[in-house]
Design an enzyme around this catalytic site. Structure first.
Site, PDB file in Angstrom:
ATOM      1  N   HIS A  73       9.774  75.342 -67.295  1.00 59.32           N
ATOM      2  CA  HIS A  73       9.981  73.979 -67.748  1.00 59.32           C
ATOM      3  C   HIS A  73      10.583  73.041 -66.727  1.00 59.32           C
ATOM      4  O   HIS A  73       9.970  71.981 -66.679  1.00 59.32           O
ATOM      5  CB  HIS A  73      11.549  74.271 -68.915  1.00 59.32           C
ATOM      6  CG  HIS A  73      12.051  73.236 -69.299  1.00 59.32           C
ATOM      7  ND1 HIS A  73      11.523  72.555 -70.558  1.00 59.32           N
ATOM      8  CD2 HIS A  73      13.041  72.290 -68.727  1.00 59.32           C
ATOM      9  CE1 HIS A  73      12.438  71.419 -70.813  1.00 59.32           C
ATOM     10  NE2 HIS A  73      13.206  71.348 -69.663  1.00 59.32           N
ATOM     11  N   GLU A  74      11.491  73.493 -65.886  1.00 59.31           N
ATOM     12  CA  GLU A  74      11.779  72.511 -64.748  1.00 59.31           C
ATOM     13  C   GLU A  74      10.565  72.298 -63.601  1.00 59.31           C
ATOM     14  O   GLU A  74      10.676  71.060 -63.181  1.00 59.31           O
ATOM     15  CB  GLU A  74      12.852  73.389 -63.859  1.00 59.31           C
ATOM     16  CG  GLU A  74      14.357  73.688 -64.518  1.00 59.31           C
ATOM     17  CD  GLU A  74      14.821  72.302 -65.272  1.00 59.31           C
ATOM     18  OE1 GLU A  74      14.532  71.274 -64.839  1.00 59.31           O
ATOM     19  OE2 GLU A  74      15.631  72.612 -66.504  1.00 59.31           O
ATOM     20  N   HIS A  88       8.959  69.155 -64.980  1.00 58.96           N
ATOM     21  CA  HIS A  88       9.690  68.066 -64.751  1.00 58.96           C
ATOM     22  C   HIS A  88       9.270  67.590 -63.006  1.00 58.96           C
ATOM     23  O   HIS A  88       8.974  66.503 -62.863  1.00 58.96           O
ATOM     24  CB  HIS A  88      11.064  68.260 -64.615  1.00 58.96           C
ATOM     25  CG  HIS A  88      11.736  68.081 -66.082  1.00 58.96           C
ATOM     26  ND1 HIS A  88      11.271  67.134 -67.026  1.00 58.96           N
ATOM     27  CD2 HIS A  88      12.395  69.022 -66.867  1.00 58.96           C
ATOM     28  CE1 HIS A  88      11.882  67.678 -68.315  1.00 58.96           C
ATOM     29  NE2 HIS A  88      12.742  68.577 -68.087  1.00 58.96           N
TER      30      HIS A  88
END
Length: 400
Positions: free
Chosen positions: A26-27, A30
Site C-alpha cells: 500500500h505505502e 504512494h
C-alpha cells in the site's frame, strides 16, 4: 506458560507477515507514484510508535520500521505530519518560505504544488496497489494450483432446507442469482454466503425449461465459519474438476475474482450500516489474527491428513488470505474519512470544484475528526472481538 509460548506463534507470526506485506505494498503505491512525479519524500515508515530500525538512502529518504506494525505512512517533504496537511494556512506563504530557503523553482518538488491530478493519483495509488496485489496473488494462485470448478447442477436438496422451501429439485442447473451469472457451484456458494436471510431470485434450467425460484438462504454458524453466520441454501453438487487456464484467462479470472470480492464486501458493509446484519460482525486486528491463526492450523492439519507438503498448503492458504485482506484494506482506505486516502480525495474533489484548496485549518480539523472516528471504530471492533466467542477460542488456543 510453555504452552502459551508454543501456540502464540501460530496466531501472531502469520498475521504479522500478512499484514506487513499488505501495508508495505500500500505505502509503496504512494511512494513509487510520488517518485514518478518527482515529489520529494522525507520518510517511508512501516509501522508506528518507537523506531526499531531506520536508515537513509542516497536520495535522502528515511526508511523506518516502527514497533507497532499495524499501519504505515509516507511523509512527503513539507508535511507537518503523516496526514499530508500543508505547513501553513496559505499555500502562498508556504511557497515563499520554500523559495527563500531553497531558491526559485524548489517548490515544484513539493506535493502541495503538484497539479491536482498528480496529487489525486498519488493518494489513490495506495488502495490501487492493494487491488493490484490481490490480482497478482489470485493470478499466481490460479496459475500454480489451477481452478477447482464444480458443476452448478444440483445433485441433492437437504430436507427442510431453504432450497427445498424454494422449490429446488435434484437435477436443476443454476444459471443465475439475482441476474448475476452462475457458472459453477463455487460461484453459487460465494454469492449466497453473504446473503443470509435475503430473498434471492434464481434462474434455473429444469430439463428443457427455464424457471425462476425464490429462496432465502438460512443464517448458519458453526466451526467451519468461525462462529460467523453465513447464508446457506442446503444444496449439494458433485463433479469437481481441476481447470488450468492460459496466462490471459488467468489474469482475467484474477481481475474478476478481485472485483467480486470487493463488490461483495461493499454489499455486506451496506447491510451492516442499514441494520440488516448485526454490527457485532465488525472485527478488529484481534479477530483477523484469530482467523489467520485458525487458517494456518487448518492448512497444517490438511497437509498432514492429505500427505501434502506443509509449505505448499501454507502457501495455498496465505495467497488467498493475503488477497482477501488486501482488498479489504484498499476499500477501507477509500472511505471518505479525513486521515484516510478517501478523505484526501474528498478534499481534492472540493478543490477541483471550488478551484482552490481547503484551508489548512479546516483540513487539520477534518483530520482530528477523522482520527477520532477511526479510533472509535477500532475500539468498537475490538470490543466486538473481545465479546465474541472467536476471541475466547483464540485465547483458549493460546492457553491450552
Amino acid at each position: 506458560m510453555i504452552s502459551i509460548l508454543q501456540n502464540a506463534p501460530i496466531y501472531i507470526v502469520p498475521f504479522l507477515l500478512v499484514i506487513s506485506v499488505i501495508i508495505t505494498i500500500h505505502e509503496l503505491g504512494h511512494f513509487l507514484t510520488a517518485r514518478a512525479f518527482k515529489v520529494a519524500v522525507d520518510r517511508f515508515s512501516l509501522g508506528f510508535g518507537p523506531t526499531i530500525a531506520s536508515w537513509r538512502d542516497r536520495g535522502g529518504v528515511e526508511w523506518r520500521v516502527g514497533a507497532l506494525p499495524l499501519g504505515g505512512y509516507v511523509r512527503f517533504a513539507g508535511d507537518d505530519n503523516a496526514a499530508s496537511i500543508p505547513d501553513g494556512d496559505d499555500l502562498e506563504v508556504m511557497r515563499a518560505h520554500i523559495v527563500a530557503r531553497e531558491g526559485v523553482g524548489a517548490e515544484k518538488k513539493y506535493l502541495h504544488f503538484k497539479p491536482l491530478w498528480q496529487r489525486a493519483l498519488i493518494v489513490a495509488a495506495g488502495p490501487l496497489a492493494n487491488f493490484a496485489l490481490a490480482i497478482v496473488l489470485f493470478a499466481l494462485f490460479f496459475a500454480i494450483f489451477g481452478e477447482q470448478v464444480t458443476t452448478s447442477r444440483v445433485s441433492a436438496v437437504a430436507p427442510g432446507s431453504a432450497a427445498q422451501k424454494g422449490g429446488f429439485q435434484a437435477g436443476d442447473v443454476v444459471r443465475a442469482a439475482d441476474g448475476h451469472a452462475i457458472t459453477s457451484f463455487e460461484d453459487l456458494q460465494f454469492y449466497v454466503q453473504y446473503r443470509a436471510n435475503v430473498p434471492i431470485d434464481f434462474t434455473v434450467e429444469r430439463g428443457a425449461q427455464t424457471v425462476h425460484l425464490a429462496a432465502t438462504p438460512a443464517a448458519v454458524s458453526d466451526q467451519d465459519t468461525g462462529g460467523r453466520p453465513i447464508g446457506r441454501l442446503g444444496l449439494e453438487a458433485h463433479g469437481t474438476r481441476l481447470v488450468r487456464h492460459g496466462p490471459v484467462e488467468t489474469v482475467g479470472l484474477a481481475v474478476k475474482r478481485t472485483y467480486e470480492v470487493a463488490a461483495t464486501t461493499l454489499y455486506y458493509l451496506s447491510r451492516i450500516v442499514t441494520g440488516h446484519v448485526p454490527s457485532n460482525q465488525i472485527g478488529s486486528f484481534i479477530g483477523i489474527a484469530h482467523q489467520t491463526g485458525d487458517m494456518t492450523r487448518r492448512a497444517i492439519d490438511t497437509a498432514h491428513e492429505d500427505h501434502v507438503n506443509v509449505a505448499v498448503s501454507l502457501a495455498f492458504t496465505a495467497m488467498q488470505l493475503t488477497a482477501f485482506l488486501s482488498i479489504s484494506v484498499g476499500l477501507l482506505n477509500l472511505m471518505p474519512v479525513p486521515v484516510l486516502d478517501g478523505g484526501h480525495l474528498l478534499f481534492y474533489a472540493y478543490e477541483s470544484v471550488a478551484r482552490r484548496p481547503l484551508s489548512a485549518n479546516i483540513q487539520a480539523a477534518g483530520y482530528r475528526v477523522g482520527l477520532a472516528l477511526l479510533l472509535g471504530l477500532m475500539l468498537f471492533a475490538t470490543w466486538n472481538d473481545l465479546q465474541g466467542l472467536r476471541v475466547f477460542h483464540f485465547l483458549g488456543g493460546l492457553i491450552s
